[in-house]
Write a protein that holds these residues in place. Structure first.
Motif, PDB file in Angstrom:
ATOM      1  N   ARG A 136      87.911  97.215  56.508  1.00 13.18           N
ATOM      2  CA  ARG A 136      87.434  98.322  57.334  1.00 13.18           C
ATOM      3  C   ARG A 136      87.327  97.838  58.783  1.00 13.18           C
ATOM      4  O   ARG A 136      87.068  96.651  59.038  1.00 13.18           O
ATOM      5  N   PRO A 137      87.534  98.714  59.770  1.00 10.53           N
ATOM      6  CA  PRO A 137      87.412  98.312  61.168  1.00 10.53           C
ATOM      7  C   PRO A 137      86.008  97.788  61.482  1.00 10.53           C
ATOM      8  O   PRO A 137      85.014  98.243  60.898  1.00 10.53           O
ATOM      9  N   GLY A 138      85.946  96.819  62.358  1.00 10.78           N
ATOM     10  CA  GLY A 138      84.653  96.293  62.773  1.00 10.78           C
ATOM     11  C   GLY A 138      83.927  97.286  63.667  1.00 10.78           C
ATOM     12  O   GLY A 138      84.491  98.287  64.116  1.00 10.78           O
ATOM     13  N   TRP A 139      82.646  97.026  63.900  1.00 14.93           N
ATOM     14  CA  TRP A 139      81.874  97.893  64.779  1.00 14.93           C
ATOM     15  C   TRP A 139      82.292  97.707  66.232  1.00 14.93           C
ATOM     16  O   TRP A 139      82.752  96.621  66.623  1.00 14.93           O
ATOM     17  N   ARG A 140      82.109  98.756  67.003  1.00 17.41           N
ATOM     18  CA  ARG A 140      82.420  98.689  68.432  1.00 17.41           C
ATOM     19  C   ARG A 140      81.156  98.920  69.246  1.00 17.41           C
ATOM     20  O   ARG A 140      80.351  99.804  68.924  1.00 17.41           O
ATOM     21  N   GLU A 141      81.003  98.134  70.272  1.00 17.23           N
ATOM     22  CA  GLU A 141      79.819  98.236  71.121  1.00 17.23           C
ATOM     23  C   GLU A 141      79.793  99.582  71.832  1.00 17.23           C
ATOM     24  O   GLU A 141      80.812 100.049  72.357  1.00 17.23           O
ATOM     25  N   GLN A 142      78.635 100.226  71.817  1.00 12.58           N
ATOM     26  CA  GLN A 142      78.453 101.538  72.424  1.00 12.58           C
ATOM     27  C   GLN A 142      77.624 101.421  73.707  1.00 12.58           C
ATOM     28  O   GLN A 142      76.923 100.429  73.914  1.00 12.58           O
ATOM     29  N   PRO A 143      77.682 102.427  74.587  1.00 12.06           N
ATOM     30  CA  PRO A 143      76.819 102.410  75.773  1.00 12.06           C
ATOM     31  C   PRO A 143      75.354 102.263  75.368  1.00 12.06           C
ATOM     32  O   PRO A 143      74.878 102.956  74.470  1.00 12.06           O
ATOM     33  N   GLY A 144      74.664 101.357  76.008  1.00 10.45           N
ATOM     34  CA  GLY A 144      73.268 101.107  75.680  1.00 10.45           C
ATOM     35  C   GLY A 144      73.060  99.929  74.753  1.00 10.45           C
ATOM     36  O   GLY A 144      71.929  99.458  74.582  1.00 10.45           O
ATOM     37  N   ASP A 145      74.144  99.439  74.144  1.00  9.29           N
ATOM     38  CA  ASP A 145      74.036  98.271  73.272  1.00  9.29           C
ATOM     39  C   ASP A 145      73.892  97.002  74.108  1.00  9.29           C
ATOM     40  O   ASP A 145      74.435  96.897  75.214  1.00  9.29           O
ATOM     41  N   HIS A 146      73.191  96.040  73.549  1.00 13.55           N
ATOM     42  CA  HIS A 146      73.110  94.710  74.146  1.00 13.55           C
ATOM     43  C   HIS A 146      73.485  93.716  73.057  1.00 13.55           C
ATOM     44  O   HIS A 146      72.642  93.187  72.347  1.00 13.55           O
ATOM     45  N   TRP A 147      74.794  93.510  72.902  1.00 13.52           N
ATOM     46  CA  TRP A 147      75.303  92.624  71.862  1.00 13.52           C
ATOM     47  C   TRP A 147      75.626  91.255  72.450  1.00 13.52           C
ATOM     48  O   TRP A 147      76.128  91.138  73.577  1.00 13.52           O
ATOM     49  N   ILE A 148      75.354  90.241  71.661  1.00 12.23           N
ATOM     50  CA  ILE A 148      75.741  88.878  71.997  1.00 12.23           C
ATOM     51  C   ILE A 148      76.644  88.407  70.865  1.00 12.23           C
ATOM     52  O   ILE A 148      76.177  88.137  69.755  1.00 12.23           O
ATOM     53  N   ARG A 149      77.936  88.345  71.121  1.00  8.68           N
ATOM     54  CA  ARG A 149      78.879  87.958  70.074  1.00  8.68           C
ATOM     55  C   ARG A 149      78.930  86.443  69.941  1.00  8.68           C
ATOM     56  O   ARG A 149      79.001  85.724  70.936  1.00  8.68           O
ATOM     57  N   VAL A 150      78.900  85.987  68.688  1.00  9.49           N
ATOM     58  CA  VAL A 150      78.962  84.556  68.395  1.00  9.49           C
ATOM     59  C   VAL A 150      79.990  84.336  67.290  1.00  9.49           C
ATOM     60  O   VAL A 150      80.254  85.234  66.491  1.00  9.49           O
ATOM     61  N   PRO A 151      80.574  83.136  67.207  1.00  9.28           N
ATOM     62  CA  PRO A 151      81.648  82.913  66.231  1.00  9.28           C
ATOM     63  C   PRO A 151      81.179  82.640  64.815  1.00  9.28           C
ATOM     64  O   PRO A 151      81.935  82.844  63.862  1.00  9.28           O
ATOM     65  N   ASP A 152      79.936  82.172  64.654  1.00 10.12           N
ATOM     66  CA  ASP A 152      79.500  81.795  63.307  1.00 10.12           C
ATOM     67  C   ASP A 152      77.978  81.727  63.227  1.00 10.12           C
ATOM     68  O   ASP A 152      77.267  81.977  64.210  1.00 10.12           O
ATOM     69  N   LEU A 153      77.478  81.382  62.034  1.00  7.07           N
ATOM     70  CA  LEU A 153      76.045  81.327  61.797  1.00  7.07           C
ATOM     71  C   LEU A 153      75.360  80.244  62.618  1.00  7.07           C
ATOM     72  O   LEU A 153      74.230  80.430  63.090  1.00  7.07           O
ATOM     73  N   THR A 154      76.022  79.115  62.792  1.00  8.92           N
ATOM     74  CA  THR A 154      75.428  78.030  63.581  1.00  8.92           C
ATOM     75  C   THR A 154      75.168  78.478  65.011  1.00  8.92           C
ATOM     76  O   THR A 154      74.092  78.231  65.574  1.00  8.92           O
ATOM     77  N   ALA A 155      76.153  79.159  65.593  1.00  6.47           N
ATOM     78  CA  ALA A 155      75.987  79.664  66.955  1.00  6.47           C
ATOM     79  C   ALA A 155      74.910  80.737  67.007  1.00  6.47           C
ATOM     80  O   ALA A 155      74.148  80.827  67.978  1.00  6.47           O
ATOM     81  N   ALA A 156      74.815  81.552  65.964  1.00  6.04           N
ATOM     82  CA  ALA A 156      73.782  82.590  65.924  1.00  6.04           C
ATOM     83  C   ALA A 156      72.395  81.965  65.903  1.00  6.04           C
ATOM     84  O   ALA A 156      71.473  82.436  66.584  1.00  6.04           O
ATOM     85  N   ALA A 157      72.215  80.895  65.124  1.00  2.00           N
ATOM     86  CA  ALA A 157      70.926  80.231  65.042  1.00  2.00           C
ATOM     87  C   ALA A 157      70.510  79.637  66.384  1.00  2.00           C
ATOM     88  O   ALA A 157      69.324  79.664  66.750  1.00  2.00           O
ATOM     89  N   LYS A 158      71.464  79.145  67.138  1.00  3.37           N
ATOM     90  CA  LYS A 158      71.163  78.604  68.468  1.00  3.37           C
ATOM     91  C   LYS A 158      70.826  79.726  69.449  1.00  3.37           C
ATOM     92  O   LYS A 158      69.956  79.579  70.304  1.00  3.37           O
TER      93      LYS A 158
ATOM     94  N   LEU B  45      66.900  96.741  71.825  1.00  4.03           N
ATOM     95  CA  LEU B  45      66.821  95.384  71.300  1.00  4.03           C
ATOM     96  C   LEU B  45      68.182  94.685  71.347  1.00  4.03           C
ATOM     97  O   LEU B  45      69.217  95.309  71.081  1.00  4.03           O
ATOM     98  N   PRO B  46      68.198  93.391  71.640  1.00  4.22           N
ATOM     99  CA  PRO B  46      69.460  92.645  71.599  1.00  4.22           C
ATOM    100  C   PRO B  46      69.920  92.436  70.165  1.00  4.22           C
ATOM    101  O   PRO B  46      69.105  92.314  69.238  1.00  4.22           O
ATOM    102  N   VAL B  47      71.235  92.399  69.982  1.00  4.40           N
ATOM    103  CA  VAL B  47      71.844  92.197  68.674  1.00  4.40           C
ATOM    104  C   VAL B  47      72.778  90.996  68.752  1.00  4.40           C
ATOM    105  O   VAL B  47      73.706  90.979  69.564  1.00  4.40           O
ATOM    106  N   VAL B  48      72.522  89.992  67.929  1.00  4.41           N
ATOM    107  CA  VAL B  48      73.436  88.859  67.811  1.00  4.41           C
ATOM    108  C   VAL B  48      74.465  89.235  66.750  1.00  4.41           C
ATOM    109  O   VAL B  48      74.141  89.363  65.565  1.00  4.41           O
ATOM    110  N   MET B  49      75.705  89.443  67.175  1.00  4.96           N
ATOM    111  CA  MET B  49      76.771  89.932  66.299  1.00  4.96           C
ATOM    112  C   MET B  49      77.706  88.782  65.947  1.00  4.96           C
ATOM    113  O   MET B  49      78.374  88.214  66.818  1.00  4.96           O
ATOM    114  N   ILE B  50      77.750  88.442  64.663  1.00  2.00           N
ATOM    115  CA  ILE B  50      78.585  87.336  64.205  1.00  2.00           C
ATOM    116  C   ILE B  50      79.998  87.849  63.917  1.00  2.00           C
ATOM    117  O   ILE B  50      80.183  88.796  63.145  1.00  2.00           O
ATOM    118  N   ASP B  51      80.992  87.240  64.548  1.00  2.00           N
ATOM    119  CA  ASP B  51      82.377  87.662  64.386  1.00  2.00           C
ATOM    120  C   ASP B  51      82.905  87.328  62.997  1.00  2.00           C
ATOM    121  O   ASP B  51      82.460  86.375  62.346  1.00  2.00           O
TER     122      ASP B  51
END
Length: 244
Positions: free
Chosen positions: A99-121, A213-219
């Motif tokens: 299924r297609p991934g989510w797309r950032e919408q106006p008003g979103d504050h996403w921080i894209r990271v490549p994996d769980l390790t980066a998300a934890a940091k 709220l900020p969202v950490v989005m794992i790719d």
């Protein structure tokens, strides 16, 4: 046309239902067995692993499979790689349904990271109260964090959990109102999720957007090189029919 569907997703269940209702198809659905009480598709179902790519290749040959559909979770990278390798070795066509991934919408504050390790940091600088919606696998990546975590999963995690946490066992889908109430009631500072896509679990993103709220989005992990991909159940059905 005897087809193995590697499933565990809504798309896999829908494909099994459609194909099982048409003449000329025999469907076997396979679930990894990681969820204790999975929602089962129609038709024949097997549960458990195959023993890697070689074990899957042997199973495909021994069971007279004609085609493989990988409709696993977008983050089941190992299974997708094994499916591609096994099908290639057995000389079988394989389709990866994503299924297609989510797309950032106006008003979103996403921080894209490549994996769980980066998300934890990344969460270290986003506040003291973090909402983890990554399922039970991967929670251990946050075990050393000093933050407090609300961990939502269908089944309890088996690996290490953060020292400060609340475990919430629940199966979606959830409404936007429910997600907003959860975020505000637990005083959540940031959300961590995987880019799974789809409408069933999107409400949390809508609620986070409304609350600022900020969202950490794992790719997602990449699909195997040269993969044939369908983004919908309808496209997967057409692919199957084209083989016949």
């Amino acid at each position: 046309m005897k087809t193995l569907i590697l499933g565990g997703t809504r798309e896999a269940r829908d494909i099994a239902e459609i194909a099982s209702g048409e003449r000329g198809f025999e469907i076997v659905s396979s679930l990894a067995g990681r969820v204790r009480e999975p929602v089962l598709p129609v038709g024949e179902v097997r549960i458990g692993g195959f023993g890697g790519a070689e074990g899957l290749r042997e199973w495909l040959t021994d069971n007279g499979i004609d085609a493989v559909i990988d409709a696993t979770h977008p983050f089941a990278g190992g299974i997708s790689a094994n499916a591609a390798a096994a099908a290639a070795q057995a000389g079988l066509p394989v389709l990866h349904v994503r299924r297609p991934g989510w797309r950032e919408q106006p008003g979103d504050h996403w921080i894209r990271v490549p994996d769980l390790t980066a998300a934890a940091k990344t969460v270290a600088g986003l506040g003291d109260r973090i909402f983890l919606t990554i399922g039970r696998q991967g929670v251990a990546a946050f075990a050393e964090s000093e933050a407090w975590f609300l961990v939502r999963a269908i089944d309890p995690p088996e690996a290490a959990l953060p020292a400060r946490h609340e475990l919430l066992l629940a199966r979606g889908p959830f409404t936007v109102a429910e997600e907003a109430e959860l975020l505000t009631g637990r005083c959540i500072d940031a959300l961590v999720t995987k880019d799974s896509g789809g409408a069933l679990t999107e409400a949390k993103l809508t609620a986070a957007r409304a609350l600022g709220l900020p969202v950490v989005m794992i790719d997602r992990p990449p699909l195997p090189e040269g993969a044939v991909v369908a983004e919908s159940v309808a496209a997967a059905g057409e692919w199957l029919r084209s083989l016949i």
